[in-house]
Scaffold this motif. Structure first.
Motif, PDB file in Angstrom:
ATOM      1  N   ILE A 188      -7.247  21.143  31.327  1.00 38.34           N
ATOM      2  CA  ILE A 188      -6.193  20.397  31.772  1.00 38.34           C
ATOM      3  C   ILE A 188      -5.617  19.960  30.136  1.00 38.34           C
ATOM      4  O   ILE A 188      -4.289  19.866  29.606  1.00 38.34           O
ATOM      5  N   GLY A 189      -6.145  20.478  29.249  1.00 38.41           N
ATOM      6  CA  GLY A 189      -5.738  20.479  28.339  1.00 38.41           C
ATOM      7  C   GLY A 189      -6.876  19.307  26.969  1.00 38.41           C
ATOM      8  O   GLY A 189      -6.590  19.052  26.235  1.00 38.41           O
ATOM      9  N   LYS A 190      -8.193  19.661  27.321  1.00 38.38           N
ATOM     10  CA  LYS A 190      -9.273  18.608  26.592  1.00 38.38           C
ATOM     11  C   LYS A 190      -9.436  18.991  25.372  1.00 38.38           C
ATOM     12  O   LYS A 190      -9.658  18.693  24.112  1.00 38.38           O
ATOM     13  N   SER A 191      -9.742  20.003  25.514  1.00 40.39           N
ATOM     14  CA  SER A 191      -9.956  20.975  23.916  1.00 40.39           C
ATOM     15  C   SER A 191      -8.333  20.870  23.297  1.00 40.39           C
ATOM     16  O   SER A 191      -9.078  20.321  21.792  1.00 40.39           O
ATOM     17  N   THR A 192      -7.888  20.811  23.875  1.00 44.92           N
ATOM     18  CA  THR A 192      -5.928  21.451  22.851  1.00 44.92           C
ATOM     19  C   THR A 192      -5.986  19.692  22.665  1.00 44.92           C
ATOM     20  O   THR A 192      -6.197  19.216  21.154  1.00 44.92           O
ATOM     21  N   LEU A 193      -6.334  18.771  23.430  1.00 41.27           N
ATOM     22  CA  LEU A 193      -6.506  17.070  22.947  1.00 41.27           C
ATOM     23  C   LEU A 193      -7.172  16.898  21.824  1.00 41.27           C
ATOM     24  O   LEU A 193      -7.113  16.524  20.803  1.00 41.27           O
ATOM     25  N   LEU A 194      -7.959  17.504  22.006  1.00 43.57           N
ATOM     26  CA  LEU A 194      -9.800  17.144  20.246  1.00 43.57           C
ATOM     27  C   LEU A 194      -9.470  17.455  19.700  1.00 43.57           C
ATOM     28  O   LEU A 194      -9.786  17.089  19.025  1.00 43.57           O
ATOM     29  N   LEU A 195      -8.665  18.490  19.755  1.00 46.02           N
ATOM     30  CA  LEU A 195      -8.600  19.454  18.586  1.00 46.02           C
ATOM     31  C   LEU A 195      -7.293  18.705  17.787  1.00 46.02           C
ATOM     32  O   LEU A 195      -7.127  18.905  16.737  1.00 46.02           O
ATOM     33  N   GLN A 196      -6.403  18.309  18.670  1.00 47.38           N
ATOM     34  CA  GLN A 196      -5.331  17.885  17.737  1.00 47.38           C
ATOM     35  C   GLN A 196      -5.972  16.497  17.406  1.00 47.38           C
ATOM     36  O   GLN A 196      -5.522  15.960  16.165  1.00 47.38           O
ATOM     37  N   VAL A 197      -6.597  15.735  17.877  1.00 50.62           N
ATOM     38  CA  VAL A 197      -7.068  14.433  17.543  1.00 50.62           C
ATOM     39  C   VAL A 197      -7.793  14.901  16.240  1.00 50.62           C
ATOM     40  O   VAL A 197      -7.632  13.774  14.848  1.00 50.62           O
ATOM     41  N   GLY A 198      -8.528  15.755  16.304  1.00 49.22           N
ATOM     42  CA  GLY A 198      -9.611  16.346  14.932  1.00 49.22           C
ATOM     43  C   GLY A 198      -8.786  16.530  13.860  1.00 49.22           C
ATOM     44  O   GLY A 198      -8.711  16.059  12.760  1.00 49.22           O
ATOM     45  N   ALA A 219      -6.064  26.504  17.200  1.00 45.13           N
ATOM     46  CA  ALA A 219      -5.275  26.090  16.413  1.00 45.13           C
ATOM     47  C   ALA A 219      -3.688  26.361  15.361  1.00 45.13           C
ATOM     48  O   ALA A 219      -3.003  25.467  15.233  1.00 45.13           O
ATOM     49  N   ASN A 220      -3.648  27.524  15.130  1.00 47.63           N
ATOM     50  CA  ASN A 220      -2.430  27.931  14.732  1.00 47.63           C
ATOM     51  C   ASN A 220      -1.475  27.644  15.679  1.00 47.63           C
ATOM     52  O   ASN A 220      -0.107  27.328  15.244  1.00 47.63           O
ATOM     53  N   ARG A 221      -1.058  27.690  17.091  1.00 47.98           N
ATOM     54  CA  ARG A 221      -0.444  26.790  18.429  1.00 47.98           C
ATOM     55  C   ARG A 221       0.158  25.461  17.585  1.00 47.98           C
ATOM     56  O   ARG A 221       0.806  25.378  18.329  1.00 47.98           O
ATOM     57  N   ILE A 222      -1.045  24.630  16.687  1.00 45.22           N
ATOM     58  CA  ILE A 222      -0.585  23.460  17.449  1.00 45.22           C
ATOM     59  C   ILE A 222      -0.342  22.859  15.776  1.00 45.22           C
ATOM     60  O   ILE A 222       0.348  21.657  15.203  1.00 45.22           O
ATOM     61  N   GLY A 223      -0.402  24.089  14.776  1.00 47.87           N
ATOM     62  CA  GLY A 223       0.385  23.567  13.456  1.00 47.87           C
ATOM     63  C   GLY A 223      -0.682  23.454  12.775  1.00 47.87           C
ATOM     64  O   GLY A 223      -2.644  23.985  13.320  1.00 47.87           O
ATOM     65  N   SER A 224      -0.318  23.398  11.313  1.00 44.89           N
ATOM     66  CA  SER A 224      -1.196  23.365   9.932  1.00 44.89           C
ATOM     67  C   SER A 224      -2.350  22.565  10.147  1.00 44.89           C
ATOM     68  O   SER A 224      -2.227  21.016  10.645  1.00 44.89           O
ATOM     69  N   ILE A 225      -3.858  22.727   9.166  1.00 43.73           N
ATOM     70  CA  ILE A 225      -4.930  22.227   8.883  1.00 43.73           C
ATOM     71  C   ILE A 225      -5.078  21.448   8.514  1.00 43.73           C
ATOM     72  O   ILE A 225      -5.222  22.545   7.357  1.00 43.73           O
ATOM     73  N   ILE A 275      -2.889   3.452  30.383  1.00 47.22           N
ATOM     74  CA  ILE A 275      -2.923   4.971  30.819  1.00 47.22           C
ATOM     75  C   ILE A 275      -2.119   5.421  29.100  1.00 47.22           C
ATOM     76  O   ILE A 275      -1.225   4.139  28.867  1.00 47.22           O
ATOM     77  N   GLY A 276      -2.649   6.580  29.291  1.00 53.10           N
ATOM     78  CA  GLY A 276      -1.744   7.506  27.818  1.00 53.10           C
ATOM     79  C   GLY A 276      -1.189   8.697  29.101  1.00 53.10           C
ATOM     80  O   GLY A 276      -1.944   9.399  29.345  1.00 53.10           O
ATOM     81  N   VAL A 277       0.192   8.962  28.075  1.00 57.33           N
ATOM     82  CA  VAL A 277       0.569   9.717  29.118  1.00 57.33           C
ATOM     83  C   VAL A 277       0.949  11.360  27.534  1.00 57.33           C
ATOM     84  O   VAL A 277       1.597  11.442  26.469  1.00 57.33           O
ATOM     85  N   PHE A 278       1.620  12.184  27.873  1.00 60.81           N
ATOM     86  CA  PHE A 278       1.321  13.180  27.503  1.00 60.81           C
ATOM     87  C   PHE A 278       2.121  14.191  27.890  1.00 60.81           C
ATOM     88  O   PHE A 278       1.577  14.287  29.181  1.00 60.81           O
ATOM     89  N   GLU A 279       2.714  15.312  27.279  1.00 61.17           N
ATOM     90  CA  GLU A 279       3.316  17.019  27.902  1.00 61.17           C
ATOM     91  C   GLU A 279       2.485  17.647  26.798  1.00 61.17           C
ATOM     92  O   GLU A 279       2.670  17.745  25.865  1.00 61.17           O
ATOM     93  N   MET A 280       2.451  18.760  27.413  1.00 61.40           N
ATOM     94  CA  MET A 280       1.763  19.772  27.190  1.00 61.40           C
ATOM     95  C   MET A 280       2.986  20.943  27.121  1.00 61.40           C
ATOM     96  O   MET A 280       3.847  21.294  27.553  1.00 61.40           O
ATOM     97  N   ARG A 281       3.077  21.345  25.901  1.00 65.33           N
ATOM     98  CA  ARG A 281       3.848  21.794  25.292  1.00 65.33           C
ATOM     99  C   ARG A 281       3.639  23.457  24.714  1.00 65.33           C
ATOM    100  O   ARG A 281       2.300  23.444  24.710  1.00 65.33           O
ATOM    101  N   GLU A 282       4.716  24.173  24.474  1.00 64.87           N
ATOM    102  CA  GLU A 282       4.373  25.547  23.594  1.00 64.87           C
ATOM    103  C   GLU A 282       2.980  25.416  22.789  1.00 64.87           C
ATOM    104  O   GLU A 282       2.407  25.787  22.241  1.00 64.87           O
ATOM    105  N   GLN A 283       3.484  24.115  21.697  1.00 68.48           N
ATOM    106  CA  GLN A 283       2.160  24.245  20.367  1.00 68.48           C
ATOM    107  C   GLN A 283       1.269  22.685  20.316  1.00 68.48           C
ATOM    108  O   GLN A 283       1.620  22.204  20.066  1.00 68.48           O
ATOM    109  N   GLY A 284       0.942  22.360  22.013  1.00 62.15           N
ATOM    110  CA  GLY A 284       0.153  21.536  21.901  1.00 62.15           C
ATOM    111  C   GLY A 284       0.885  20.520  22.848  1.00 62.15           C
ATOM    112  O   GLY A 284       1.840  20.507  23.586  1.00 62.15           O
TER     113      GLY A 284
END
Ligand code: TYD
Ligand code: MG
Length: 455
Positions: A102-112, A138-144, A264-273
């Motif tokens: 569903i995107g849990k890892s993605t969400l938390l990586l972005q939060v990190g 990480a490469n998909r969601i941009g620079s860290i 509630i919080g609403v997010f959208e899953m895109r190509e870049q996270g």
């Protein structure tokens, strides 16, 4: 004589413990969820972790306890901050549950990444993916940038060591179901492992004042314990939900010791996270067919925010003796009740028709204020007459067909005005409280019949 092995049976849904096996868990009533596991050794629970919870030795008055403003850290996402109750609290344990993928890892990586970017030290521990896989994501969601450290580890003893060494302000544990403690003999993912591991994390969080996020997969079957086993141990429980094939995701708080649970919080899953959806109404109404019968726009309040959404109904002559009814995104029993109201109070022969009710976009809304919209969508479909697309409808329907007051009517009207709606059908009792209508025509109704007459 062989010594008897000490085992007990645990429900892998809710964690209920029992001495003997049962087909149905007496606590949560789930069937076939009891699994045999070694009973928790009493001495395996550490009384005080090294540097664990500091025991408050002297009773104090509340006014002597100071809470500083900077206790909350922003996650960089307004949608997530709101669900958490305006940011992360130091020393809190947050469980993020959801279906796999569903995107849990993605969400938390972005939060990190956001936390590291704003100068906080973060440790991301994954027991599921290799560093290479994390890097690909990480490469998909941009620079860290900043101090975001990664560790692939599943042993809690090593994790504890790493946390004490790195001393981060926030830790992310990617999936509690992969973590294990050596002194618990059952397999990772079992009820006792998951519980014991969380216990350690709880002590680390409270003892070192670190915010810890735990990912928990919701599992339908198999021997893996679900996140519900942990709900009572953690401070905050968030569920990440949505249709796998629809792109937006809703983050919902089920329990929150530091905020309200109806945001509630609403997010959208895109190509870049994941990206935040700041205006969910616009999003949920996009692609709406105008001039189609059975579709009406309603307004629901989620937490403090009004959200406009489309209620769709399809009413078709039934081919078999039994009429079929389905409800997607809303309460099935509520739909049945509303159809009975239509049948009895307005004399529509609903029992001759199949009815399908759907909240467009795959969201789940159960507010009673949607009642009137559901009723009018059903009638619109039954008569095959479209509802004016610039009309918005809300109100609770009672059993005698009366339309009852709803909360925050003015907020709902403003949201509708903001999005360009021209007419609003609402409970008559709410009319007096609306001071400003922002150019919208308000039509107050007393009962369902009156509302149908307005269509
Ligand atoms: P993931 O965070 O791995 O899910 P979970 O940890 O909850 O199991 O998300 C996996 C899905 O997200 C996967 O199907 C691919 C999709 N995805 C995107 O669409 N865009 C992206 O940028 C990323 C990172 C993932
Ligand atoms: Mg994952």
């Amino acid at each position: 004589m062989a010594k008897m092995k000490a085992t007990a049976f645990f429900c892998k849904e809710c964690g209920h413990e029992s001495a003997k096996w049962m087909g149905q868990c007496p606590a949560c009533r789930a069937w076939n969820t009891m699994v045999e596991e070694p009973a928790a050794k009493k001495d395996s629970v550490r009384k005080t972790a090294s540097g664990g919870i500091k025991v408050v030795s002297k009773p104090v008055k509340l006014e002597e306890v100071s809470i500083e403003e900077q206790d909350r850290i922003s996650t960089g996402y307004r949608e997530l901050d709101r669900v958490l109750g305006s940011g992360i609290v130091a020393g809190s344990l947050v469980l993020v549950g959801g279906d796999p993928g569903i995107g849990k890892s993605t969400l938390l990586l972005q939060v990190g990444r956001n936390l590291a970017g704003s100068g906080h030290k973060v440790l991301y521990i994954s027991g599921e993916e290799s560093l290479k896989q994390i890097k690909l994501r990480a490469n998909r969601i941009g620079s860290i940038a900043g101090e975001l450290f990664f560790l692939c580890e599943t042993s809690l003893d090593d994790i504890e060591k790493a946390i004490r060494e790195v001393r981060p302000e926030a830790v992310i544990i990617d999936s509690i179901q992969t973590m294990y403690r050596e002194d618990v003999s059952s397999a990772p993912g079992s009820v006792s492992q998951v519980r014991e591991s969380t216990n350690i994390l709880l002590q680390i969080a409270k003892g070192m004042e670190i915010a810890i996020f735990i990912v928990g997969h919701v599992t339908k079957e198999g021997v893996v314990a679900g996140p519900r086993v942990l709900e009572h141990m953690v401070d905050t429980v968030l569920y990440f939900e949505g249709e796998r094939n629809a792109s937006y995701r809703v983050l919902r708080a089920v329990k929150n010791r530091f905020g309200s649970t109806n945001e509630i919080g609403v997010f959208e899953m895109r190509e870049q996270g994941l990206a935040e959806v700041e205006n969910p109404s616009e999003y949920l109404l996009s692609g709406r067919p105008e001039e189609a019968s059975g579709a009406v726009v309603a307004c629901s309040i989620e937490g403090t925010r009004p959200i406009l959404l489309e209620v769709q109904a399809l009413v078709a002559q039934t081919n078999f003796g039994m009429a079929r009814r389905t409800a997607a995104g809303t309460d099935y029993n509520r739909v049945n009740l509303l159809m009975a109201v239509l049948e009895k109070r307005c004399h529509y022969e609903m029992s001759r028709y199949d009815a399908y009710v759907n909240i467009a976009g795959g969201v789940r809304m159960n507010e009673p204020a949607l009642d009137l919209a559901i009723v009018l969508a059903l009638v619109s479909s039954l008569k095959d007459r479209p509802v004016d697309p610039k009309t918005i409808i809300f109100g609770e329907v009672g059993l005698s067909g009366e339309v009852r007051a709803v909360s925050m009517a003015e907020h709902r009207v403003h949201e509708a005005a903001k999005l360009g709606f021209e007419r609003c059908i609402l409970p008559q009792v709410n009319m007096g409280k609306i001071k400003r209508a922002d150019g919208i025509v308000l039509c107050g109704v007393h009962n369902v019949k009156e509302a149908i007459g307005l269509l």
